[in-house]
Design an enzyme around this catalytic site. Structure first.
Site, PDB file in Angstrom:
ATOM      1  N   HIS A   1       1.157   6.090   2.172  1.00  0.00           N
ATOM      2  CA  HIS A   1       2.384   7.139   2.564  1.00  0.00           C
ATOM      3  C   HIS A   1       2.614   8.099   1.734  1.00  0.00           C
ATOM      4  O   HIS A   1       3.300   8.826   2.107  1.00  0.00           O
ATOM      5  CB  HIS A   1       2.138   6.555   4.099  1.00  0.00           C
ATOM      6  CG  HIS A   1       1.543   6.173   4.515  1.00  0.00           C
ATOM      7  ND1 HIS A   1      -0.487   7.523   5.425  1.00  0.00           N
ATOM      8  CD2 HIS A   1       0.215   5.614   5.597  1.00  0.00           C
ATOM      9  CE1 HIS A   1      -1.285   7.128   5.393  1.00  0.00           C
ATOM     10  NE2 HIS A   1      -1.029   5.364   6.030  1.00  0.00           N
TER      11      HIS A   1
ATOM     12  N   ARG B   1      -9.682   8.680  -0.572  1.00  0.00           N
ATOM     13  CA  ARG B   1     -10.453   9.008   0.516  1.00  0.00           C
ATOM     14  C   ARG B   1     -11.722   9.754   0.320  1.00  0.00           C
ATOM     15  O   ARG B   1     -10.874  10.807  -0.733  1.00  0.00           O
ATOM     16  CB  ARG B   1      -9.271   9.088   1.345  1.00  0.00           C
ATOM     17  CG  ARG B   1      -9.125   8.021   2.467  1.00  0.00           C
ATOM     18  CD  ARG B   1      -8.509   8.893   4.061  1.00  0.00           C
ATOM     19  NE  ARG B   1      -8.176   7.450   4.163  1.00  0.00           N
ATOM     20  CZ  ARG B   1      -9.195   7.348   5.579  1.00  0.00           C
ATOM     21  NH1 ARG B   1     -10.073   7.617   5.662  1.00  0.00           N
ATOM     22  NH2 ARG B   1      -9.120   5.874   5.692  1.00  0.00           N
TER      23      ARG B   1
ATOM     24  N   GLU C   1     -10.957  -9.247   2.672  1.00  0.00           N
ATOM     25  CA  GLU C   1      -9.754  -8.690   3.468  1.00  0.00           C
ATOM     26  C   GLU C   1      -9.532  -8.944   4.420  1.00  0.00           C
ATOM     27  O   GLU C   1     -10.911  -7.880   5.634  1.00  0.00           O
ATOM     28  CB  GLU C   1      -8.895  -7.773   2.900  1.00  0.00           C
ATOM     29  CG  GLU C   1      -7.545  -7.520   3.678  1.00  0.00           C
ATOM     30  CD  GLU C   1      -7.121  -5.717   3.552  1.00  0.00           C
ATOM     31  OE1 GLU C   1      -7.025  -5.445   2.038  1.00  0.00           O
ATOM     32  OE2 GLU C   1      -6.749  -5.465   3.931  1.00  0.00           O
TER      33      GLU C   1
ATOM     34  N   ARG D   1      -6.903  13.322   1.001  1.00  0.00           N
ATOM     35  CA  ARG D   1      -5.439  13.572   1.910  1.00  0.00           C
ATOM     36  C   ARG D   1      -4.490  13.233   1.428  1.00  0.00           C
ATOM     37  O   ARG D   1      -3.504  13.519   1.208  1.00  0.00           O
ATOM     38  CB  ARG D   1      -5.885  12.992   3.274  1.00  0.00           C
ATOM     39  CG  ARG D   1      -6.172  11.207   3.149  1.00  0.00           C
ATOM     40  CD  ARG D   1      -5.742  11.082   5.408  1.00  0.00           C
ATOM     41  NE  ARG D   1      -7.385  11.300   5.605  1.00  0.00           N
ATOM     42  CZ  ARG D   1      -7.610  10.932   6.580  1.00  0.00           C
ATOM     43  NH1 ARG D   1      -6.891   9.833   7.328  1.00  0.00           N
ATOM     44  NH2 ARG D   1      -9.687  11.034   6.920  1.00  0.00           N
TER      45      ARG D   1
ATOM     46  N   GLU E   1      -8.957   0.635  -2.492  1.00  0.00           N
ATOM     47  CA  GLU E   1      -9.945   0.555  -1.663  1.00  0.00           C
ATOM     48  C   GLU E   1     -10.261   2.498  -1.890  1.00  0.00           C
ATOM     49  O   GLU E   1      -9.948   3.017  -1.539  1.00  0.00           O
ATOM     50  CB  GLU E   1      -9.065   0.692  -0.056  1.00  0.00           C
ATOM     51  CG  GLU E   1      -8.187  -0.257   0.244  1.00  0.00           C
ATOM     52  CD  GLU E   1      -6.977  -0.421   1.372  1.00  0.00           C
ATOM     53  OE1 GLU E   1      -7.156   0.507   2.106  1.00  0.00           O
ATOM     54  OE2 GLU E   1      -6.099  -0.577   1.607  1.00  0.00           O
TER      55      GLU E   1
ATOM     56  N   HIS F   1      -3.685  -4.745   7.509  1.00  0.00           N
ATOM     57  CA  HIS F   1      -3.747  -3.407   8.833  1.00  0.00           C
ATOM     58  C   HIS F   1      -3.322  -3.622  10.172  1.00  0.00           C
ATOM     59  O   HIS F   1      -2.860  -5.041  10.946  1.00  0.00           O
ATOM     60  CB  HIS F   1      -5.299  -2.736   9.020  1.00  0.00           C
ATOM     61  CG  HIS F   1      -5.621  -1.555   9.185  1.00  0.00           C
ATOM     62  ND1 HIS F   1      -5.450  -1.125  10.713  1.00  0.00           N
ATOM     63  CD2 HIS F   1      -5.979  -0.461   8.333  1.00  0.00           C
ATOM     64  CE1 HIS F   1      -5.417  -0.425  10.093  1.00  0.00           C
ATOM     65  NE2 HIS F   1      -6.108  -0.053   9.207  1.00  0.00           N
TER      66      HIS F   1
ATOM     67  N   HIS G   1      -5.210   3.800  -1.567  1.00  0.00           N
ATOM     68  CA  HIS G   1      -6.894   4.206  -0.444  1.00  0.00           C
ATOM     69  C   HIS G   1      -7.219   5.439  -1.078  1.00  0.00           C
ATOM     70  O   HIS G   1      -6.737   6.031  -0.956  1.00  0.00           O
ATOM     71  CB  HIS G   1      -6.998   4.090   0.727  1.00  0.00           C
ATOM     72  CG  HIS G   1      -8.534   4.000   1.518  1.00  0.00           C
ATOM     73  ND1 HIS G   1      -8.702   3.697   2.764  1.00  0.00           N
ATOM     74  CD2 HIS G   1      -9.044   4.809   1.071  1.00  0.00           C
ATOM     75  CE1 HIS G   1      -9.419   4.286   2.698  1.00  0.00           C
ATOM     76  NE2 HIS G   1     -10.392   5.001   2.058  1.00  0.00           N
TER      77      HIS G   1
ATOM     78  N   ASN H   1       0.870  -0.776   0.279  1.00  0.00           N
ATOM     79  CA  ASN H   1       0.087   0.194   0.356  1.00  0.00           C
ATOM     80  C   ASN H   1       0.708   1.247   0.298  1.00  0.00           C
ATOM     81  O   ASN H   1       2.265   1.318   1.005  1.00  0.00           O
ATOM     82  CB  ASN H   1      -1.159   0.164   1.444  1.00  0.00           C
ATOM     83  CG  ASN H   1      -1.650   1.803   1.874  1.00  0.00           C
ATOM     84  OD1 ASN H   1      -1.046   2.254   1.292  1.00  0.00           O
ATOM     85  ND2 ASN H   1      -2.867   1.037   1.814  1.00  0.00           N
TER      86      ASN H   1
ATOM     87  N   THR I   1      -7.881   3.314   8.503  1.00  0.00           N
ATOM     88  CA  THR I   1      -9.367   2.444   8.549  1.00  0.00           C
ATOM     89  C   THR I   1      -9.228   2.172   9.615  1.00  0.00           C
ATOM     90  O   THR I   1      -7.813   1.694  10.250  1.00  0.00           O
ATOM     91  CB  THR I   1      -9.200   2.029   7.351  1.00  0.00           C
ATOM     92  OG1 THR I   1      -8.938   2.130   6.387  1.00  0.00           O
ATOM     93  CG2 THR I   1     -10.951   0.714   7.247  1.00  0.00           C
TER      94      THR I   1
HETATM   95  N1  PXP Z   1      -5.773  -2.733   4.376  1.00  0.00           N
HETATM   96  C1  PXP Z   1      -6.698  -2.107   4.346  1.00  0.00           C
HETATM   97  C2  PXP Z   1      -8.258  -2.387   4.515  1.00  0.00           C
HETATM   98  C3  PXP Z   1      -6.211  -0.420   5.013  1.00  0.00           C
HETATM   99  O1  PXP Z   1      -7.593   0.644   4.462  1.00  0.00           O
HETATM  100  C4  PXP Z   1      -5.121  -0.269   4.741  1.00  0.00           C
HETATM  101  C5  PXP Z   1      -4.534   1.001   5.626  1.00  0.00           C
HETATM  102  O2  PXP Z   1      -4.498   1.952   4.343  1.00  0.00           O
HETATM  103  C6  PXP Z   1      -4.395  -1.228   4.956  1.00  0.00           C
HETATM  104  C7  PXP Z   1      -4.888  -2.761   4.645  1.00  0.00           C
HETATM  105  C8  PXP Z   1      -2.741  -1.367   5.772  1.00  0.00           C
HETATM  106  O3  PXP Z   1      -3.006  -1.259   6.405  1.00  0.00           O
HETATM  107  P1  PXP Z   1      -0.850  -0.885   6.993  1.00  0.00           P
HETATM  108  O4  PXP Z   1      -0.756   0.749   6.664  1.00  0.00           O
HETATM  109  O5  PXP Z   1      -0.982  -0.490   8.712  1.00  0.00           O
HETATM  110  O6  PXP Z   1      -0.407  -1.365   6.807  1.00  0.00           O
END
Ligand code: PXP
Length: 236
Positions: A9, A44, A150, A48, A69, A190, A42, A6, A100
């Site tokens: 960031h 949003r 997921e 952001r 996402e 997550h 993601h 992901n 999330t």
């Molecule tokens: N899965 C989902 C559905 C999420 O919303 C996120 C965070 O955007 C992640 C996985 C990844 O989580 P992390 O950034 O804590 O690894």
């Protein structure tokens, strides 16, 4: 076990200065080059971090699998139908949240989610639902026609080692087993990091993990390639 990275960031860092760098698509390509099997982001409601522009660029350059996402809203359905990601992951969204906070409530929202999933399916987009470990929720996800789930590993990941964490891990394990048994592809994600990922990797039904923050945090210091390779070593 596949790793999907992901990249939100990288965009968060860019938006901290409303600048042009770092480019999330560049991070995505380097993550793929290091062995990531999918790229996740993601979009949003408040934009952001990831924007429509990022999705267009990512759609063009990602060679593995683009998983976007988003909330199950009309606005986001239009975004999905324009961008056509390989997978749309439906997630709950609260404007005030930092990240999330839990799985989508499928049982309570099936009247809205069912047609939403069907519209995406008709457009040829696979759908995923981010879901807590309740077996009733997972059964409902299967009934509304999602391709995969997921499982939210956040509760497990946030706990310190001990009995409570073991209980949360068992719940993830049981959910994965149940999801697989009823014909769903099972992913997890997550809060996973380099220290807590091991027991999740050991769950045989988990086909893929979606990991963001921990990899971006390590990448800020050692580079994205090293950060992805370090995580892949733990998934092997
Ligand atoms: N899965 C989902 C559905 C999420 O919303 C996120 C965070 O955007 C992640 C996985 C990844 O989580 P992390 O950034 O804590 O690894």
């Amino acid at each position: 076990m596949r790793l999907a990275v992901n990249i939100d960031h990288f965009a968060t860092l860019r938006e901290a200065r409303r600048a042009a760098e770092p480019e999330p698509a560049l991070a995505a390509l380097l993550a793929e080059q290091a062995g990531a099997r999918g790229i996740v982001c993601h979009i949003r409601g408040d934009r952001r971090h990831i924007t429509e522009r990022d999705l267009r660029v990512l759609r063009q350059v990602v060679k593995t699998k683009l998983n976007v996402e988003m909330a199950a809203t009309g606005e986001m359905k239009a975004v999905a139908l324009e961008i056509r990601p390989d997978v749309v992951s439906l997630v709950p969204e609260r404007p005030e949240e930092l990240t999330t906070e839990g799985g989508l409530k499928v049982v309570a929202n099936r009247k809205v989610l069912g047609p939403h999933v069907e519209a995406l399916r008709q457009a040829g987009i696979r759908t995923s639902i981010f879901i807590d470990t309740s077996l009733d929720e997972i059964k409902a996800a299967r009934e509304i026609g999602v391709d995969l789930i997921e499982i939210n590993t956040g509760l497990y990941a946030d706990l310190k080692e001990g009995a409570e964490r073991q209980k949360a891990l068992e719940a993830v394990r049981a959910a994965a087993e149940f999801g697989h048994t009823i014909g769903l592809e099972v992913h997890g994600g997550h809060g996973l990091d380099y220290r807590n990922v091991g027991p999740i990797v050991a769950i045989p039904e988990m086909a893929e993990l979606s990991i963001g923050f921990a990899i971006v945090a390590r990448a800020a210091v050692v580079g994205i390639e090293r950060a992805v390779l370090d995580m892949l070593a733990l998934l092997a």
